[in-house]
Design an enzyme around this catalytic site. Structure first.
Site, PDB file in Angstrom:
ATOM      1  N   SER A 163      -9.159  50.043  27.045  1.00  0.00           N
ATOM      2  CA  SER A 163      -9.560  49.132  25.983  1.00  0.00           C
ATOM      3  C   SER A 163      -8.948  47.736  26.145  1.00  0.00           C
ATOM      4  O   SER A 163      -9.301  47.016  27.068  1.00  0.00           O
ATOM      5  CB  SER A 163      -9.197  49.754  24.635  1.00  0.00           C
ATOM      6  OG  SER A 163      -9.847  49.097  23.580  1.00  0.00           O
ATOM      7  N   ASP A 197     -10.895  38.114  36.743  1.00  0.00           N
ATOM      8  CA  ASP A 197     -12.037  37.204  36.818  1.00  0.00           C
ATOM      9  C   ASP A 197     -11.608  35.757  37.024  1.00  0.00           C
ATOM     10  O   ASP A 197     -12.292  34.986  37.702  1.00  0.00           O
ATOM     11  CB  ASP A 197     -12.894  37.329  35.555  1.00  0.00           C
ATOM     12  CG  ASP A 197     -13.645  38.654  35.486  1.00  0.00           C
ATOM     13  OD1 ASP A 197     -13.773  39.305  36.540  1.00  0.00           O
ATOM     14  OD2 ASP A 197     -14.080  39.043  34.390  1.00  0.00           O
ATOM     15  N   LYS A 204     -12.982  52.249  28.770  1.00  0.00           N
ATOM     16  CA  LYS A 204     -13.403  52.144  27.364  1.00  0.00           C
ATOM     17  C   LYS A 204     -13.821  50.701  27.087  1.00  0.00           C
ATOM     18  O   LYS A 204     -12.989  49.817  26.984  1.00  0.00           O
ATOM     19  CB  LYS A 204     -12.273  52.545  26.422  1.00  0.00           C
ATOM     20  CG  LYS A 204     -12.644  52.427  24.950  1.00  0.00           C
ATOM     21  CD  LYS A 204     -11.458  52.753  24.060  1.00  0.00           C
ATOM     22  CE  LYS A 204     -11.803  52.583  22.581  1.00  0.00           C
ATOM     23  NZ  LYS A 204     -12.006  51.172  22.205  1.00  0.00           N
TER      24      LYS A 204
END
Length: 745
Positions: free
Chosen positions: A502, A513, A528
């Site tokens: 999560s 990224d 998740k």
């Protein structure tokens, strides 16, 4: 940035939807006080109404849905097929395709039937295990115990059911007997991850036997005496287990039924009964208001099983582990409430209370005396919930490690500790110590607050998008860290594993990224990629006769990386994969049949840092390939994978002993994993050293943590990667202005 206001602003449509739903729910309120079944009907209607109208992707409530609920519910009641008979299942089966209709009609006949039957069968089971454990087991017979419960059918009659109990009890007794014989002989009991020999009845004490080291033998006991003691230990474990079951009320069983329905929507939607809601809040905030004692129910009262270091009960020194609470009063002159035989949750409610108030406990001390102890309640902080850091000394250079167990926050009290401010403070202190790089350790971090992780990414990354959120209606939002000042712009490694989930995945994905740091660890994180809101059902129905209704956690959104990809099911793939014990076992969201699917959306507008970690990754892979510790971990992972499907265990003493010997010989080889020395030196920050001087318990905890870090090859490789990153990461500052210019285009 005010994270609460930001969350309200970005989710105002969801909040308006819930308010609209709450208006519709007024029709559900009964006109007069009713019994528990009517409360259950209200909860069923309220929860199903919310799930169908607000869930991100609600399934169709049809026969297929009903069948899945039926299967999971029966499995939840009797996972080891040790209570129900085949005749019970035959009786239940007529409801298999009717649950969807029963939800619509608020019909509880199926639940009532199963509730009555499971309580009946459990009461019968008490007589079975008591009877079986009266007589010695014959360990000379050649037989096997099969624990493949999924493939096992239900017992056809009471005789077959008793036979199953006999075999399981025999295995439990054999396990304890085997360990006690080794202890008597002065041999080491090796922990070979053999907890499959211990079922849900095993007590903490019984499981600790698996960790026992060499002990000096005391009196020499016969095999028969040790067998008798092993049976008594098994019986005591079962007595404790069924004592807990006796505390379960209709509402507890109904929560199981309700969640069997809710969890078919997705794995993370869940109903919290009032007591569970309190526990959830405490886990999110890392604190509770009380006396700082862990309680355990006993036949003669409620025993103090542990004192929280630093708490009021611990500091007062009038209460000891082993003392028993007999009565509880809220005022010095009022008649106290007798808690002997009371449900443990209700006793806890009596003792907990607001900070600054006093509770009066009538205690039976371990020496047999009776004493009334007054304790002023305080906020009890669970230190292990919070971020902690250490300085890593590697030759002349220093590095830092920050361990974050979860992204915690207390939405009700913004003045309490939260993960964002704590991590910011830890980084600031580490910088003062001149560290050359930081490892963010997110292993086993199950997530937490979405707003907190968005802010935290801003401590490491320039202002910009962190994560994208999409609602069920297709509306996309980009959440960014506007206003968060970068606190660390140096080399960064993020350490994850299969259980990083999560919010941990949001953090790791954003760092990856932006090419801000290197993600290392398991092949992938948990997977998740959904967002839940916690709805207090009492806020929706303020006037009703049933007391606290609890809360519902609903999946309302999915989150996506800023590159457009989802972490749902796939997780975040590590830049550098480090062997771990679960390398060959598929674990995570992808293994759940009711998990939501993977998808992707459009990429957000962001510019990565001009970093290329290819060379860093290649150097790391060469080190990993030649590292004997990683080779041993990989061998251990293959062994675990080979053994994960073992379901049959010998009940013959000699065969069991031979099997255990084979396992233990292999396990001894892998014990070296925990004895590794990475040659690094770990020390607490100056501020913590000051705290340690006043708190010997904290000192022991930190010493233990540093010992674990010393044996951690993952930290060692993290430091090696930080060394390789030093030169390349310096490019960030030189090109930062150029990046900002690109952002403005």
């Amino acid at each position: 940035m005010n994270t609460i206001k930001a969350f309200m602003k970005k989710n105002y449509k969801i909040i308006l939807l819930l308010l609209a739903v709450s208006a519709a729910l007024w029709s559900f309120i009964p006109k007069k006080p009713s019994s528990d079944p009517e409360k259950d009907q209200l909860l069923l209607e309220l929860v199903s109404y919310l799930m169908e109208r607000t869930h991100y992707d609600p399934p169709k409530l049809d026969d297929k849905f009903s069948q899945k609920v039926y299967t999971e519910y029966i499995k939840a009641l009797d996972p080891m097929k040790r209570y129900f008979l085949q005749s019970d299942i035959d009786e239940f089966s007529k409801y298999e395709f009717l649950i969807d209709d029963m939800i619509e009609l608020k019909e509880l006949s199926f639940f009532d039937l199963t509730y009555q039957r499971i309580t009946q069968r459990m009461n019968e089971a008490k007589g079975i295990y008591k009877d079986v454990l009266k007589k010695p087991f014959d360990f000379n017979t050649k037989e096997m115990y099969d624990s493949d419960y999924d493939k096992m059918g239900y017992a056809k009659n009471e005789q077959e059911l008793k036979r199953r109990w006999e075999q399981q009890l025999k295995l439990n007794t054999l396990s304890t007997l085997s360990d006690n014989l080794k202890i008597q002989e002065g041999k080491e009991v090796v922990d070979a991850d053999e907890d499959e020999n211990l079922d849900e009845f095993a007590t903490t004490t019984e499981k600790k036997k698996k960790d026992k080291k060499k002990e000096a033998p005391k009196e020499k006991k016969s095999f028969e005496q040790l067998e008798k003691e092993a049976r008594e230990s098994t019986e005591k474990s079962l007595d404790e287990y069924f004592d807990v079951l006796n505390d379960l009320e209709r509402k507890d069983w109904f929560s199981i039924y309700l969640n069997s329905i809710i969890e078919r929507f997705d794995p993370h939607s869940f109903y919290f009964a009032p007591e569970d809601k309190e526990k959830f809040d405490a886990s999110m905030s890392g604190s509770i208001e009380g006396i700082g004692a862990v309680l355990r129910k006993k036949t003669d009262g409620v025993e103090i099983s542990e004192l929280v270091p630093g708490g009021p009960a611990w500091r007062g020194k009038e209460i000891e582990v082993g003392d028993v609470i007999l009565k509880v009063a809220q005022k010095p002159n009022e008649d106290p409430v007798d808690v002997v035989g009371m449900r443990l949750d209700n006793v806890v409610k009596q003792i907990k209370g607001k900070k600054g108030t006093t509770v009066y406990l009538t205690m039976k001390k371990i020496d047999g005396t009776i004493k009334v102890v007054a304790i002023t309640r305080e906020v009890i902080e669970f230190e292990e919930t919070y971020a902690k850091s250490s300085i890593i000394q590697d030759g002349e250079r220093k590095y830092g490690i920050i361990h974050l167990p979860k992204f915690y926050i207390d939405f009700e009290n913004k003045d309490k500790r939260n993960a964002f401010t704590d991590v910011s403070k830890e980084i600031t202190e580490l910088k003062k110590q001149g560290v050359d790089g930081i490892i963010m350790d997110l292993r086993n971090n199950g997530g937490g607050s979405l707003s907190t992780v968005v802010d935290m990414v801003g401590l490491f990354v320039k202002e910009g998008p962190v994560v994208q959120v999409k609602s069920s209606r297709g509306k996309q939002q980009v959440l960014d860290d506007k206003g968060t000042q970068i606190v660390w712009d140096g080399p960064l490694v993020v350490l994850v594993n299969n259980f990083s989930a999560s919010a941990s995945e949001i953090f790791a994905a954003a760092i990856q990224d932006y090419k801000r740091g290197v993600i290392i660890g398991s092949k992938h994180t948990y997977g998740k990629g959904t967002v839940q809101n916690l709805v207090d059902l009492n806020d929706l129905l303020k006037k009703h006769p049933f007391g606290d209704l609890g809360a519902l956690k609903i999946t309302l959104q999915k989150f996506y990386r800023i590159n457009g990809g989802s972490t749902q099911r796939e997780g975040v793939l590590s830049d550098i994969v480090l062997p771990d014990r679960y390398s060959y076992i598929d674990m995570g969201e992808r293994d759940m049949d009711n998990a939501m699917p993977w998808d992707k959306i459009d990429r957000a507008s962001y510019v990565p840092y001009p970093n290329d970690f290819t060379t860093v990754a290649e150097k790391s892979k060469k080190r990993i390939a030649s590292n004997d510790q990683f080779k041993l971990i990989d061998e251990n992972a293959k062994w675990i994978n080979q053994r994960k499907d073992e379901k049959k265990f010998p009940l013959n003493f000699e065969a069991y002993k031979l099997k255990q010997k084979e396992i233990e010989e292999k396990a001894k080889k892998f014990k070296a994993i925990n004895k590794y020395d990475n040659k690094l030196k770990f020390s607490s920050l100056p501020s913590e050293i000051e705290r340690v001087k006043k708190d010997t318990i904290l000192e022991k905890k930190r010493d233990r943590w540093h010992e674990m870090l010393n044996a951690d090859v993952y930290i060692e490789e993290g430091v090696n990667i930080l060394k390789d990153l030093r030169l390349s990461t310096l490019k960030i500052n030189a090109t930062d202005n150029k990046i900002k210019q690109l952002d403005k285009r």
